[in-house]
Design a protein around this motif. Sequence first.
Motif, mmCIF file in Angstrom:
data_model
loop_
_atom_site.group_PDB
_atom_site.id
_atom_site.type_symbol
_atom_site.label_atom_id
_atom_site.label_comp_id
_atom_site.label_asym_id
_atom_site.label_seq_id
_atom_site.Cartn_x
_atom_site.Cartn_y
_atom_site.Cartn_z
ATOM 1 N N MET A 175 0.846 -1.191 0.000
ATOM 2 C CA MET A 175 0.000 0.000 0.000
ATOM 3 C C MET A 175 0.888 1.249 0.000
ATOM 4 N N ARG A 176 0.584 2.177 -0.896
ATOM 5 C CA ARG A 176 1.331 3.433 -0.983
ATOM 6 C C ARG A 176 0.498 4.533 -0.333
ATOM 7 N N PHE A 177 1.105 5.212 0.659
ATOM 8 C CA PHE A 177 0.370 6.208 1.434
ATOM 9 C C PHE A 177 0.585 7.635 0.935
ATOM 10 N N TRP A 178 1.679 7.882 0.240
ATOM 11 C CA TRP A 178 1.969 9.213 -0.280
ATOM 12 C C TRP A 178 2.196 9.132 -1.778
ATOM 13 N N ASP A 179 2.041 10.272 -2.432
ATOM 14 C CA ASP A 179 2.497 10.355 -3.811
ATOM 15 C C ASP A 179 4.026 10.357 -3.814
ATOM 16 N N TYR A 180 4.626 9.941 -4.922
ATOM 17 C CA TYR A 180 6.069 10.081 -5.081
ATOM 18 C C TYR A 180 6.385 11.580 -5.055
ATOM 19 N N GLU A 181 7.405 11.954 -4.309
ATOM 20 C CA GLU A 181 7.709 13.384 -4.232
ATOM 21 C C GLU A 181 9.188 13.656 -4.014
ATOM 22 N N VAL A 182 9.574 14.868 -4.369
ATOM 23 C CA VAL A 182 10.898 15.389 -4.042
ATOM 24 C C VAL A 182 10.702 16.280 -2.829
ATOM 25 N N ILE A 183 11.418 15.998 -1.741
ATOM 26 C CA ILE A 183 11.144 16.673 -0.482
ATOM 27 C C ILE A 183 12.439 16.975 0.261
ATOM 28 N N LYS A 184 12.459 18.093 0.962
ATOM 29 C CA LYS A 184 13.598 18.432 1.797
ATOM 30 C C LYS A 184 13.747 17.382 2.899
ATOM 31 N N VAL A 185 14.991 17.057 3.201
ATOM 32 C CA VAL A 185 15.262 16.016 4.193
ATOM 33 C C VAL A 185 14.624 16.366 5.542
ATOM 34 N N GLU A 186 14.751 17.606 5.965
ATOM 35 C CA GLU A 186 14.203 18.027 7.268
ATOM 36 C C GLU A 186 12.674 17.906 7.299
ATOM 37 N N LYS A 187 12.035 18.236 6.189
ATOM 38 C CA LYS A 187 10.576 18.143 6.126
ATOM 39 C C LYS A 187 10.124 16.691 6.208
ATOM 40 N N LEU A 188 10.842 15.811 5.509
ATOM 41 C CA LEU A 188 10.492 14.391 5.562
ATOM 42 C C LEU A 188 10.692 13.839 6.960
ATOM 43 N N ALA A 189 11.791 14.218 7.617
ATOM 44 C CA ALA A 189 12.042 13.759 8.986
ATOM 45 C C ALA A 189 10.903 14.170 9.912
ATOM 46 N N LYS A 190 10.396 15.381 9.729
ATOM 47 C CA LYS A 190 9.275 15.862 10.555
ATOM 48 C C LYS A 190 8.019 15.052 10.286
ATOM 49 N N ARG A 191 7.734 14.767 9.045
ATOM 50 C CA ARG A 191 6.536 13.993 8.701
ATOM 51 C C ARG A 191 6.611 12.578 9.263
ATOM 52 N N LEU A 192 7.785 11.978 9.219
ATOM 53 C CA LEU A 192 7.946 10.636 9.771
ATOM 54 C C LEU A 192 7.822 10.645 11.287
ATOM 55 N N THR A 193 8.355 11.670 11.909
ATOM 56 C CA THR A 193 8.259 11.795 13.371
ATOM 57 C C THR A 193 6.802 11.862 13.805
ATOM 58 N N ASP A 194 5.958 12.484 12.999
ATOM 59 C CA ASP A 194 4.542 12.652 13.348
ATOM 60 C C ASP A 194 3.689 11.435 12.996
ATOM 61 N N LEU A 195 4.289 10.409 12.396
ATOM 62 C CA LEU A 195 3.529 9.211 12.050
ATOM 63 C C LEU A 195 3.009 8.493 13.283
ATOM 64 N N ASN A 196 1.860 7.890 13.134
ATOM 65 C CA ASN A 196 1.312 7.061 14.213
ATOM 66 C C ASN A 196 1.755 5.615 13.990
ATOM 67 N N GLY A 197 3.047 5.376 14.244
ATOM 68 C CA GLY A 197 3.591 4.037 14.049
ATOM 69 C C GLY A 197 5.075 4.089 13.770
ATOM 70 N N ASN A 198 5.715 2.930 13.803
ATOM 71 C CA ASN A 198 7.144 2.834 13.538
ATOM 72 C C ASN A 198 7.404 2.832 12.032
ATOM 73 N N ALA A 199 8.622 3.250 11.665
ATOM 74 C CA ALA A 199 8.973 3.303 10.247
ATOM 75 C C ALA A 199 10.402 2.818 10.046
ATOM 76 N N VAL A 200 10.630 2.182 8.897
ATOM 77 C CA VAL A 200 11.959 1.734 8.494
ATOM 78 C C VAL A 200 12.364 2.510 7.249
ATOM 79 N N LEU A 201 13.561 3.084 7.266
ATOM 80 C CA LEU A 201 14.075 3.858 6.141
ATOM 81 C C LEU A 201 14.889 2.976 5.204
#
Length: 244
Positions: free
Chosen positions: A134-160
């Motif tokens: 399942m894909r939750f986001w569109d493919y995107e070009v994103i600043k590293v800091e912005k992506l880190a913030k979005r992952l931090t706000d996730l309701n769950g664990n994530a693997v990079l």
Amino acid sequence: MKVLGIDTSSEVATAALLAEEKLVAEYILNHRHTHLEKLVSMIDRLLSDSDTKLEELDAIAVAVGPGSFTGIRIGMACAQGLSHVHGIPIVGVNTLDALAHNLMHCGDFLCAAVDAQRGEVYACLYRWEGAELMRFWDYEVIKVEKLAKRLTDLNGNAVLLGDGAVLVESALPEEVKSSGKIVVAKRPFAMPRASSVAEAGLKDLKEGRTFNCFNIRPFYMRKSHAEEKWEERYGKGKPGKSDH
């Protein structure tokens, strides 16, 4: 069914032969950007060692991007050449989707991040639900800091995953790093793998989503640096070659 997988979209050059019942062979070279001189010999050895002829292949699955502009072109040109000469269908596989196949059936969120340079990554968020990715986001070009913030706000664990994973990890707050909520996959699973490209390609092949050497296209998410500089200076035209 037999699928040859190819991925040269990053510093890693990798090729694999996947049959429905098993992974027959996989070669990975994560050393230097020598794709142009190594890829053909890698594929030749892969097929020779597995006693497989090109005519036996049902498809060639190739990573079409995002990633290194030059690397993508090398892998696709190889796939197109083999397809043209031997009449083999091609399956185009998104690089980010392929990375998510490295950890099939993982219950955590998977964030594929490919270095886009300039402090940015190509990224997408996934999770396996049974046998479906399942894909939750569109493919995107994103600043590293912005992506880190979005992952931090996730309701769950994530693997990079991907060569941008360590860049994203470095931008995470210390408390998030120490909590284990967001982690970088172990090295063999974080890098591009042609077996994952072939696995994703096998699914598309079964569903009839194939291309030929003339109609497959790369998946570039932005213009190359050379194109941007050219348009800044001269307006739209034909730029020189560049990477990423």
